[in-house]
Design an enzyme around this catalytic site. Structure first.
Site, short mmCIF file in Angstrom:
data_model
loop_
_atom_site.label_atom_id
_atom_site.label_comp_id
_atom_site.label_asym_id
_atom_site.label_seq_id
_atom_site.Cartn_x
_atom_site.Cartn_y
_atom_site.Cartn_z
N ARG A 183 0.86 -1.23 -0.03
CA ARG A 183 0.11 0.06 0.16
C ARG A 183 0.82 1.26 -0.12
O ARG A 183 0.55 2.32 -0.64
CB ARG A 183 -0.94 0.05 1.10
CG ARG A 183 -1.85 1.44 1.40
CD ARG A 183 -3.00 1.14 2.28
NE ARG A 183 -2.70 0.49 3.42
CZ ARG A 183 -2.20 1.02 4.50
NH1 ARG A 183 -2.15 2.14 4.56
NH2 ARG A 183 -2.03 0.14 5.75
N TYR B 147 -17.02 15.99 -15.28
CA TYR B 147 -17.42 14.59 -15.42
C TYR B 147 -18.71 14.53 -14.31
O TYR B 147 -18.87 15.08 -13.03
CB TYR B 147 -16.38 13.69 -14.93
CG TYR B 147 -16.76 12.29 -14.88
CD1 TYR B 147 -17.00 11.66 -15.87
CD2 TYR B 147 -16.68 11.68 -13.61
CE1 TYR B 147 -17.51 10.52 -15.79
CE2 TYR B 147 -16.58 10.44 -13.60
CZ TYR B 147 -17.26 9.78 -14.72
OH TYR B 147 -17.38 8.25 -14.41
N ASP C 243 -8.43 18.13 -14.49
CA ASP C 243 -8.76 16.83 -15.01
C ASP C 243 -8.42 16.84 -16.31
O ASP C 243 -8.93 17.16 -17.31
CB ASP C 243 -10.14 16.46 -14.80
CG ASP C 243 -10.48 14.93 -15.21
OD1 ASP C 243 -9.82 14.77 -16.15
OD2 ASP C 243 -11.65 14.39 -14.58
N LYS D 127 -9.46 5.64 -19.11
CA LYS D 127 -9.93 5.99 -20.47
C LYS D 127 -8.82 5.96 -21.43
O LYS D 127 -8.34 4.77 -21.77
CB LYS D 127 -10.45 7.50 -20.58
CG LYS D 127 -11.40 7.68 -19.37
CD LYS D 127 -12.68 6.75 -19.31
CE LYS D 127 -13.67 6.78 -18.20
NZ LYS D 127 -13.81 8.21 -17.50
C1 LIG Z 1 -14.31 8.61 -16.34
C2 LIG Z 1 -13.90 9.96 -15.78
C3 LIG Z 1 -13.75 10.00 -14.56
C4 LIG Z 1 -13.73 8.88 -13.17
O1 LIG Z 1 -12.64 8.03 -13.62
P1 LIG Z 1 -13.11 6.46 -13.10
O2 LIG Z 1 -11.95 5.61 -13.58
O3 LIG Z 1 -14.30 5.91 -13.88
O4 LIG Z 1 -13.29 6.38 -11.73
C5 LIG Z 1 -13.10 11.39 -14.39
N1 LIG Z 1 -12.92 12.32 -15.04
C6 LIG Z 1 -13.38 12.23 -16.29
C7 LIG Z 1 -13.03 13.46 -17.40
C8 LIG Z 1 -13.77 11.07 -16.84
O5 LIG Z 1 -13.90 10.79 -18.11
#
Ligand SMILES: *Cc1c(COP(=O)(O)O)cnc(C)c1O
Length: 379
Positions: free
Chosen positions: A46, A98, A170, A195
Site C-alpha cells: 500500500r 464529469y 482533470d 480512458k
Molecule cells: C471517467 C472519468 C472520471 C472517473 O474515472 P473512473 O476511472 O471511472 O473512476 C473522471 N473524469 C473524467 C473526465 C472521466 O471521463
C-alpha cells in the site's frame, strides 16, 4: 526527447535483475527487511510497489512533474485530491465536469464541511466572483465534458495564484500527449487512466501528478491513508497502454476530426462540439495550450426521439458510459454520465436528450462514416 519517444522510455525501465524489458508484475504485499533495524526500499505494497511505482514515475515524467500517484480509479484519485481540504474550506469547480466529479463535489464534500461552488470557468470573471476568504482551490476540466468548452489554463492558473488557490485539472480527455497543464501553471493534474491511458476498456485506474513537494507530501499521505491504491496487475496494464498512446490518439484524432467535419455538414445535426472545428468557441485558446483536438465529439440531433433512434441504430460504437478506448463508444450524457446532475443544472448547461457524445475509436473512417450515415437515415 519528443513526446512519442517519452511514452516509451519513461518510468518503465524493465527489470534490473533479469533484463526483462517490461517491468514485472510484483504481485506481492510485504517486502522482507534485511534485518530488524534496516528498512529496505520497499516495505508494504500500500505504501509502495515496484510495478505501481514504475507507472507513477512514468505519468509524472509525461506530465512534467516530479511526483505521481496511482489510484484504484479516477474517482479515487479525484476524491483524494479534494480531501486535502476540510471543514470551513471552499472550493470552486467547473460547471460542466464529469458527472462523478459533480456528484462528489455536490453530495460528499459538504458532509466534510467543504463548501462548493460550480462556475463557468471559461469566464475568469465568474471565477473571480466566487473567490472568498475561505476559497482554497479551483478544479477544472478543459475541454469540458460533454460540451467541449475551453478554459484558458494559463489565465485561470495565474488568477488562482494571485489568491493563493491550489489549481487542479482533470486531463483525462487530452492526456499528456496532447496537453500538459502543469506547464501552464496548474498545480495538480488528475487522470481517469481508465480512458485513453489504459485505452482498452479493461482496467479502472486513476493518476495524480504534481511538481510541488508540499502538495506531493499531502497527496502521498492521502493515497496511503485512504488506501485506494492501484494494484500491481492494473498498474502494469496502464503502463502498457501508455506505450501505444501516441499511435492510438493520433489515429483516433484524425478520424474524429474528419467525422466532426462530416457531421457538421449534415442537415440532421444542429450543433457539433469539437475543438478542431473552425467555429468552435475557444478554439484558439485550446490550440494555444494543446497539441490537438482529441477524439471526443458531441452533437445534437433535432429532437430527443431522433437522438434515441440514432443511437439505437448505430452498429459499430458500443453504447456505454466510458470513452477513450480502441472501440468507439456512444452515449447520451443526459441519461448516462450526467444523469446525477439536478434537472435544473442540466437545463442550464443544455444537456438535453438531443445531445449525443461520441468517443471515436480505432475503426476505419469509412466504416464509421457509413455507420453514422445509415443511423441518421433511419432516425
Ligand atoms: C471517467 C472519468 C472520471 C472517473 O474515472 P473512473 O476511472 O471511472 O473512476 C473522471 N473524469 C473524467 C473526465 C472521466 O471521463
Amino acid at each position: 526527447m519528443e513526446k512519442g519517444t517519452r511514452l516509451i522510455h519513461t518510468g518503465s525501465e524493465g527489470d534490473p535483475h533479469t533484463g526483462a524489458v517490461s517491468t514485472p508484475i510484483y504481485q506481492n504485499v510485504v517486502f522482507a527487511r534485511p534485518d530488524l533495524y534496516t528498512a529496505g526500499q520497499w516495505e508494504y505494497s500500500r505504501l509502495g510497489n515496484p510495478t505501481r511505482n514504475a507507472l507513477e514515475k512514468s505519468i509524472a515524467t509525461l506530465e512534467g512533474g516530479r511526483y505521481g500517484f496511482a489510484f484504484a480509479s479516477g474517482m479515487a484519485a479525484i476524491a483524494a485530491a479534494f480531501l486535502q481540504f476540510g471543514s470551513g474550506d471552499h472550493v470552486i469547480v467547473s460547471r460542466d465536469v464529469y458527472g462523478g466529479t459533480f456528484g462528489l463535489a455536490h453530495r460528499l464534500l459538504p458532509r466534510f464541511g467543504i463548501q462548493v461552488d460550480f462556475v463557468d470557468t471559461t469566464d475568469p470573471d465568474s471565477i473571480l466572483d466566487k473567490i472568498g476568504t475561505k476559497t482554497r482551490a479551483l478544479f477544472i476540466e478543459t475541454p469540458s465534458n460533454p460540451l467541449m468548452k475551453i478554459t484558458d489554463l494559463q489565465a485561470v492558473a495565474a488568477l488562482a495564484k494571485e489568491y493563493g488557490l491550489i489549481t487542479m485539472a482533470d486531463n483525462t480527455f487530452m492526456t499528456p500527449y496532447l496537453q500538459r497543464p502543469l506547464e501552464t501553471g496548474i498545480d495538480i493534474v488528475i487522470h481517469s487512466a481508465t480512458k485513453y491511458l489504459g485505452g482498452h476498456s479493461d482496467c479502472l485506474a486513476g493518476l495524480v501528478v504534481t511538481d510541488n513537494p508540499d502538495l506531493a507530501r499531502e497527496l502521498s499521505l492521502l493515497q496511503v491513508m485512504l488506501g485506494a491504491v492501484l494494484g500491481p496487475q492494473d498498474s502494469w496494464i496502464i503502463s502498457r497502454g501508455i506505450k501505444t498512446l501516441k499511435v492510438r490518439i493520433e489515429q483516433q484524432q484524425q478520424t474524429a476530426s474528419r467525422l466532426a467535419q462530416w457531421l457538421s455538414d449534415r442537415p440532421e445535426i444542429s450543433d457539433v462540439y469539437y475543438p478542431g472545428l473552425p467555429g468552435h468557441v475557444g478554439r484558439e485558446v485550446h490550440f494555444g495550450q494543446a497539441d490537438g483536438a482529441g477524439a471526443m465529439i458531441s452533437f445534437r440531433l433535432s429532437d430527443a426521439e431522433k437522438a434515441r433512434r440514432f443511437i439505437d441504430r448505430l452498429r459499430l460504437p458500443v453504447i456505454g458510459s466510458s470513452l477513450g478506448a480502441v472501440e468507439s463508444i456512444v452515449s447520451l450524457p443526459a441519461l448516462m454520465s450526467h444523469s446525477s446532475l439536478p434537472e435544473e443544472m442540466r437545463r442550464e448547461l443544455t444537456l438535453d436528450h438531443q445531445l449525443v457524445r461520441l468517443s471515436v475509436g480505432l475503426e476505419d473512417y469509412s466504416d464509421m462514416q457509413a455507420d453514422l450515415e445509415q443511423a441518421l437515415a433511419h432516425s
